[in-house]
Design a protein around this motif. Structure first.
Motif, PDB file in Angstrom:
ATOM      1  N   HIS A   7       0.820  -1.222   0.000  1.00  0.00           N
ATOM      2  CA  HIS A   7       0.000   0.000   0.000  1.00  0.00           C
ATOM      3  C   HIS A   7       0.850   1.267   0.000  1.00  0.00           C
ATOM      4  O   HIS A   7       0.683   2.139   0.852  1.00  0.00           O
ATOM      5  CB  HIS A   7      -0.950   0.014   1.203  1.00  0.00           C
ATOM      6  N   SER A   9       1.786   4.758  -1.522  1.00  0.00           N
ATOM      7  CA  SER A   9       1.352   5.851  -2.393  1.00  0.00           C
ATOM      8  C   SER A   9       2.315   7.000  -2.216  1.00  0.00           C
ATOM      9  O   SER A   9       2.946   7.131  -1.167  1.00  0.00           O
ATOM     10  CB  SER A   9      -0.054   6.322  -2.034  1.00  0.00           C
ATOM     11  N   LEU A  18       2.696   7.543  -7.248  1.00  0.00           N
ATOM     12  CA  LEU A  18       2.406   6.132  -6.984  1.00  0.00           C
ATOM     13  C   LEU A  18       1.024   6.032  -6.344  1.00  0.00           C
ATOM     14  O   LEU A  18       0.673   6.849  -5.488  1.00  0.00           O
ATOM     15  CB  LEU A  18       3.444   5.532  -6.024  1.00  0.00           C
ATOM     16  N   ARG A  19       0.245   5.028  -6.779  1.00  0.00           N
ATOM     17  CA  ARG A  19      -1.093   4.869  -6.217  1.00  0.00           C
ATOM     18  C   ARG A  19      -1.250   3.460  -5.681  1.00  0.00           C
ATOM     19  O   ARG A  19      -1.359   2.507  -6.444  1.00  0.00           O
ATOM     20  CB  ARG A  19      -2.156   5.168  -7.293  1.00  0.00           C
ATOM     21  N   ASP A  20      -1.185   3.320  -4.378  1.00  0.00           N
ATOM     22  CA  ASP A  20      -1.431   2.053  -3.691  1.00  0.00           C
ATOM     23  C   ASP A  20      -0.707   0.882  -4.356  1.00  0.00           C
ATOM     24  O   ASP A  20      -1.337  -0.052  -4.853  1.00  0.00           O
ATOM     25  CB  ASP A  20      -2.947   1.789  -3.608  1.00  0.00           C
ATOM     26  N   VAL A  21       0.587   0.930  -4.346  1.00  0.00           N
ATOM     27  CA  VAL A  21       1.389  -0.099  -5.000  1.00  0.00           C
ATOM     28  C   VAL A  21       1.727  -1.226  -4.020  1.00  0.00           C
ATOM     29  O   VAL A  21       2.089  -0.969  -2.871  1.00  0.00           O
ATOM     30  CB  VAL A  21       2.686   0.508  -5.578  1.00  0.00           C
ATOM     31  N   MET A 213       5.052  -1.043 -15.057  1.00  0.00           N
ATOM     32  CA  MET A 213       4.324   0.031 -14.369  1.00  0.00           C
ATOM     33  C   MET A 213       3.797   1.039 -15.373  1.00  0.00           C
ATOM     34  O   MET A 213       4.388   1.285 -16.411  1.00  0.00           O
ATOM     35  CB  MET A 213       5.253   0.735 -13.374  1.00  0.00           C
ATOM     36  N   THR A 217       0.763   2.985 -11.163  1.00  0.00           N
ATOM     37  CA  THR A 217       0.373   1.685 -10.637  1.00  0.00           C
ATOM     38  C   THR A 217       1.121   0.561 -11.354  1.00  0.00           C
ATOM     39  O   THR A 217       1.726   0.773 -12.396  1.00  0.00           O
ATOM     40  CB  THR A 217      -1.142   1.425 -10.827  1.00  0.00           C
ATOM     41  N   GLU A 219       1.021  -2.578 -13.588  1.00  0.00           N
ATOM     42  CA  GLU A 219       0.112  -3.150 -14.578  1.00  0.00           C
ATOM     43  C   GLU A 219       0.168  -4.664 -14.566  1.00  0.00           C
ATOM     44  O   GLU A 219      -0.850  -5.331 -14.642  1.00  0.00           O
ATOM     45  CB  GLU A 219       0.493  -2.650 -15.983  1.00  0.00           C
TER      46      GLU A 219
END
Lengths: 360, 334
Positions: A7, A9, A18-21, A213, A217, A219
């Protein structure tokens, strides 16, 4: 040492990097973070290193071997970080650069002077620069500097090795050589390694697993073979090598590419009425005469046989460009001429439902 | 016989150079103009100082320094410079480090603040100290109650000197530090160095020549400063006179030989400063060239240019001030 982020970000002002990686890297793996610029790969690497702090969130965790290191500074994490532009200490010799990490240790943990020298020399030998110990960074080529940077990072016996586009500033030939060398080195010392790159060829060639990525996020995560042949999204398909995109219609449970009927791919619902069909250039075949098999007519616009394969540029009846890679033998038997009409048929294709567009 | 062949050969090997050249008369004219300008405005005053100082012989020249007031002026100048230089070094380095390596709120304000001493007339800055610490000033009554004198005393002179010389070190370091970026520091931290080790082993060695350069310029200004010091010192002979002030006193009292003899010290200082400055500029250019990761011509061109652009007013400006009549007007920094 395994490495895991949960999680994570990161926002810079209004920009979400970065979004909730979430990502787990196994012990001894060589992972590449692959993506276009702005996809957040370098930010993720810098967060792993502790050079950047993730956004505050109680769920965010950065685990080294199961232990949360989120509160530790970059120095405490014992990571070997290699910068894109080397960041060698310009006023120190190559040997002093490599010895730096040992020299700055607290007195109690610091090896003796002779031992520091010995270990630094050993590392220089490992990166094949033992003859350059007395030189200064300006006196080295780009590839040599990058190897010094690597030796310097390895000197602190890092738990993980993090490389930020390490070969990005080098020319193609040197890059290829260093890439192969890095892979061999990794097989030798087996330190968990994360390498950031925007070069898909580099990523596929060097890594055990590739993390693709896009837009802050992850992929897809998978082996090079997996991400290349079984891409999970249009983006991954498009980013990993050249592709042809065809726009197909779906009507009455039957997909059509122009007038060519296609098998309805599994998993496609009958609800959508359009599909994007991706075919790599080497998965297309060219015939000079219509064989009766479903095929697309197109005219030959460009021919480039300089290379291991012949690159043919075709223009379809709808005006779209189609790229075809032919083995040289096939190219020679076909004897294509510019302007002639040929018939293209895909041997393999991947079908994606287009992302839903919402009316405003 | 040989000359024409040679010329043709030269012309054919360097056709471009030839094409880019100005006609001979233009080149000669430009050279004469610039040389005579330099001669009249820089060289002539310098020669005059030594000529006037030695007009009555070497004995008279030396005798000027036997005067107690002259000695006291020299000592005071050395003291003021000796105190202000370490302060400038530490604070200039700290300010440049903060500005070049960190992002923080109010950074632009800090840069403006550092430039302030360049922007305002030294006389005004002297007056500000008088208003603050003078007998009628804000802190004056409190200070006199505690028996501490600033104005018309040594602390005031030191304060004024520190104020006018503050920008030199910081201004010299900021462009270099910005150019060098923070990657080396990040590398040092990732290798386990603490903040102090990073500063001491990485940041400081990378700017050492620029730092010395800043200190040299700062020193030249500290010793030559007239305006600000004149306002706060009160020119008490043998007590609060610095060298420039002493020169003025001697000159006004028609002790021309003595005035020029003492002034020649400052002129010598200027020459020494110029030599060291030139040597250091070379060092800094080398360092800047090294700082670029490639041998890219374009990059190193930019790097070579920047220290010159960034250079603070060079000491020869002050040299002109010293050798002219020490009027307030000319003490304003350019």
């Amino acid at each position: 040492m395994s490495l895991e982020v949960q999680h994570v970000s990161k926002t810079f002002g209004n920009y979400q990097a970065l979004r909730d990686v979430n990502l787990k890297i196994e012990d001894g793996e060589l992972i590449t973070l692959l993506g276009p610029s702005g996809s957040g790969k370098t930010t993720l690497l810098r967060i792993m290193a502790g050079l950047e702090e993730p956004d505050r969130n109680p769920d965010t965790k950065i685990l080294f071997h199961g232990e949360d290191v989120a509160t530790q500074g970059v120095g405490e994490r014992q990571v070997g970080f290699v910068f894109q532009h080397y960041a060698l200490f310009r006023h120190m010799s190559v040997l002093e650069n490599v010895a730096f990490g040992l020299k700055v240790r607290p007195r109690a943990e610091r090896p003796s002077k002779s031992e520091i020298h010995e270990r630094a020399m050993k590392l220089l030998k490992l990166v094949q620069l033992d003859g350059f110990a007395g030189r200064y960074p300006v006196q080295l080529s780009g590839g040599q500097r990058q190897r010094v940077a690597l030796a310097r990072a390895l000197a602190i016996e890092p738990k993980v090795l993090l490389l930020d586009e390490p070969f990005g500033a080098l020319d193609a030939k040197v890059r290829q050589g260093l890439r192969d060398w890095l892979r061999r080195l990794h097989d030798e010392i087996h330190v968990t390694t994360v390498l950031v790159t925007h070069d898909q060829e580099e990523a596929l060639e060097v890594a055990d697993r590739v993390v693709v990525m896009n837009k802050a996020t992850v992929e897809q995560v998978g082996s090079p073979e997996e991400v290349f042949h079984h891409p999970s999204s249009e983006f991954v398909m498009d980013f990993l090598g050249r592709t042809n995109v065809f726009h197909a219609r779906i009507a009455n449970g039957q997909a059509w590419l122009n007038d060519m009927p296609l098998e309805m791919p599994a998993g496609m619902s009958g609800k959508t009425n359009a599909a994007h069909i991706y075919v790599r250039p080497h998965e297309l075949d060219i015939e000079r005469i219509a064989s009766g098999q479903p095929a697309l007519p197109a005219s030959v616009a460009r021919i480039n046989p300089a290379g291991a394969i012949a690159k043919i540029g075709l223009v379809g009846t709808d005006g779209a460009e189609i790229q075809v890679d032919l083995p040289l033998e096939r190219f020679e038997t076909l004897r294509l001429k510019l302007g002639e009409t040929v018939y293209v048929s895909p041997r393999k294709m991947r079908v994606f439902a287009p992302e839903p567009e919402y009316a405003i | 016989m040989h000359a024409p062949t040679k010329r043709i050969a030269a012309a054919s090997t360097q056709p471009q150079r030839r094409a880019l050249r100005e006609p001979l008369w233009v080149r000669v004219l430009i050279r004469i103009a610039s040389l005579s300008f330099l001669g009249i405005f820089l060289l002539l005053p310098l020669v005059t100082v030594f000529y006037e100082a030695l007009r009555e012989g070497f004995g008279a020249y030396l005798a000027s320094f036997r005067d107690a007031a002259a000695w006291s002026a020299i000592k005071l100048t050395l003291l003021a410079a000796g105190i202000s230089l370490p302060l400038n070094l530490v604070f200039g380095l700290a300010a440049a480090w903060a500005i070049a390596k960190f992002e923080f709120w109010g950074k632009n304000f800090l840069i403006t603040l550092i430039d302030l001493p360049f922007a305002i007339s030294p006389v005004i800055s002297g007056l500000v100290f008088v208003l603050l610490f003078g007998a009628q000033g804000w802190l004056g009554p409190w200070m006199s109650a505690h028996d501490f004198k600033v104005i018309f005393a040594v602390p005031g002179i030191v304060l004024a000197t520190v104020f006018v010389t503050f920008p030199f070190v910081a201004r010299e370091l900021i462009p270099l530090m910005q150019e060098q970026g923070t990657e080396e520091e990040q590398a040092a931290l990732s290798l386990g160095a603490n903040g102090w080790q990073t500063f001491w082993y990485v940041t400081l060695p990378n700017v050492r020549w620029a730092l010395l350069y800043g200190v040299i310029l700062s020193n030249a200004r500290a010793m030559g400063e007239f305006g600000a010091v004149a306002v706060v010192s009160g020119s008490i002979r043998g007590k609060t006179n610095t060298i420039p002030l002493h020169v003025e006193v001697l000159y006004n009292e028609y002790h021309f030989v003595a005035a020029f003899a003492v002034a020649s010290l400052l002129a010598l200082l200027a020459l020494v400063t110029l030599v060291i400055k030139t040597l250091l500029e070379r060092k800094i250019q080398q360092q800047m060239a090294n700082s670029t990761s490639d041998f890219d011509a374009e990059v190193s061109n930019v790097a070579v240019k920047s220290p010159v652009n960034a250079a603070v007013p060079a000491p020869h400006v002050s040299l002109a001030v010293w050798t002219r009549g020490f009027d307030f007007e000319s003490a304003v920094p350019t």
